[in-house]
Design an enzyme around this catalytic site. Structure first.
Site, PDB file in Angstrom:
ATOM      1  N   HIS A 172       0.825  -1.216   0.000  1.00 37.49           N
ATOM      2  CA  HIS A 172       0.000   0.000   0.000  1.00 37.49           C
ATOM      3  C   HIS A 172       0.853   1.257   0.000  1.00 37.49           C
ATOM      4  O   HIS A 172       0.810   2.036  -0.922  1.00 37.49           O
ATOM      5  CB  HIS A 172      -0.982   0.015   1.172  1.00 37.49           C
ATOM      6  CG  HIS A 172      -2.052   1.039   0.966  1.00 37.49           C
ATOM      7  ND1 HIS A 172      -1.807   2.385   1.123  1.00 37.49           N
ATOM      8  CD2 HIS A 172      -3.329   0.929   0.563  1.00 37.49           C
ATOM      9  CE1 HIS A 172      -2.920   3.053   0.821  1.00 37.49           C
ATOM     10  NE2 HIS A 172      -3.852   2.198   0.482  1.00 37.49           N
ATOM     11  N   GLU A 203       0.667   3.708  -3.206  1.00 36.08           N
ATOM     12  CA  GLU A 203       0.767   5.092  -2.735  1.00 36.08           C
ATOM     13  C   GLU A 203       2.146   5.307  -2.116  1.00 36.08           C
ATOM     14  O   GLU A 203       2.827   4.344  -1.780  1.00 36.08           O
ATOM     15  CB  GLU A 203      -0.303   5.379  -1.664  1.00 36.08           C
ATOM     16  CG  GLU A 203      -1.694   5.590  -2.243  1.00 36.08           C
ATOM     17  CD  GLU A 203      -2.762   5.714  -1.168  1.00 36.08           C
ATOM     18  OE1 GLU A 203      -2.457   6.216  -0.065  1.00 36.08           O
ATOM     19  OE2 GLU A 203      -3.897   5.290  -1.431  1.00 36.08           O
ATOM     20  N   HIS A 235      -7.599  -2.145  -4.264  1.00 38.86           N
ATOM     21  CA  HIS A 235      -6.289  -1.869  -4.877  1.00 38.86           C
ATOM     22  C   HIS A 235      -5.813  -3.064  -5.713  1.00 38.86           C
ATOM     23  O   HIS A 235      -5.291  -2.889  -6.812  1.00 38.86           O
ATOM     24  CB  HIS A 235      -5.240  -1.553  -3.812  1.00 38.86           C
ATOM     25  CG  HIS A 235      -5.417  -0.199  -3.189  1.00 38.86           C
ATOM     26  ND1 HIS A 235      -5.475   0.963  -3.923  1.00 38.86           N
ATOM     27  CD2 HIS A 235      -5.559   0.176  -1.895  1.00 38.86           C
ATOM     28  CE1 HIS A 235      -5.633   1.992  -3.104  1.00 38.86           C
ATOM     29  NE2 HIS A 235      -5.692   1.543  -1.874  1.00 38.86           N
TER      30      HIS A 235
HETATM   31 CO    CO Z   1      -5.717   2.802  -0.227  1.00 39.53          CO
END
Ligand code: CO
Length: 294
Positions: A172, A203, A235
């Site tokens: 993540h 990210e 995701h």
């Molecule tokens: Co997220």
């Protein structure tokens, strides 16, 4: 007289049962995950729950999600999941006094820190409800964890993978807190163990661009994709393996590589479950009786 004796023995039996039920319910486990609102991602959390039910039989297991967005979405769809505060109320209502709280976060980053604050605040606002609140650290906290998780992840790679085929994992990441540092550390360790295994994040600082460049440079022909997240949620399904042009799968295909995605969350990995269980069993971190620092 005989009646009295049988009455007394049955009374004793009832009392014993009541006492043992009380003793059994005095221990409890609270599992705290980020959460997911996707049915297809839920099995990863269920698998962790099943592993805990096996390790802690006859012990109540309560769940909480740290994500407000996910809890609110589920509530609108008619499913109630506790916040950390609500889950502690539920544990107290169940008569639990020795509570083991296990973070199901990947690393001691933003969500975990927030969870710790919530626990400490609740314990100070409502003191005396629990004798012990042992806190189990997230998945990746020590060198031992890193080794165990790497073994677990490598064991999950497809058997048919050939030596010149790559694996790309999607973490993540977060530019707040230590998440990006942890991802960079795991990425380096994975790549040292196998130069064709990469970890990047959707990210934060560890972007996919440099991985794509490395795969191109090495002229890799086939890439296996897997999430490096507890659940394979939005995701994994969209940013990793989705059909949109900017998904990792699409970018790899556009670069001429064959792509195969395995959308299983880390929560379903038995080696990962083992690390969480070890943290739950090993913790000496009792929030109800913090060690004095002064
Ligand atoms: Co997220």
């Amino acid at each position: 007289m005989r009646h009295l004796a049988s009455f007394l023995s049955s009374l004793l039996l009832v009392l014993c049962l009541a006492v043992s039920a009380q003793a059994a319910s005095a221990n409890g486990v609270l599992l705290v995950a980020f959460g997911t609102s996707m049915d297809s991602a839920k099995p990863a959390l269920d698998d962790i729950g099943n592993a805990y039910a096996k390790a802690y039989p006859d012990t109540p297991i309560v769940w909480a999600y740290t994500s407000d967005i996910i809890r609110n979405k589920l509530a609108r769809e008619g499913t109630r999941v506790f916040s950390v505060r609500e889950a502690l109320d539920e544990c107290a209502r169940l008569g639990i006094v020795n509570l083991r709280v296990q973070s199901l976060h990947l690393m001691p980053a933003e969500e975990y820190t927030m969870m710790q604050r919530l626990l400490v605040r609740d314990l100070s606002l409502k003191p005396g409800r629990f004798d012990h609140v042992w806190l189990g650290v997230p998945l990746l906290e020590s060198r031992q964890d890193l080794n165990d998780v790497m073994d677990a992840v490598f064991a999950s790679f497809p058997r048919e993978r050939k030596a010149d085929e790559a694996v790309v994992l999607m973490g993540h990441g977060n530019n707040r807190g230590p998440a990006d540092l942890a991802i960079a550390c795991v990425a380096t360790a994975l790549n040292e163990k196998d130069p064709l295994v990469y970890l990047a994040a959707v990210e934060g600082a560890n972007s996919f661009d440099s991985v794509l460049a490395a795969l191109r440079e090495k002229k890799v022909k086939k890439v296996y994709l897997q999430p490096f997240m507890i659940v394979a949620g939005d995701h994994a399904r969209n940013d990793l393996a989705g059909a949109e042009e900017d998904s990792w799968a699409s970018q790899l295909k556009a670069a001429g590589m064959e792509v195969e995605a395995n959308l299983t969350g880390l929560g379903s990995n038995p080696g990962v479950q083992k690390v969480f269980l070890r943290h739950t069993a090993d913790t000496k971190d009792d929030l109800a009786h913090p060690k004095k620092a002064d």
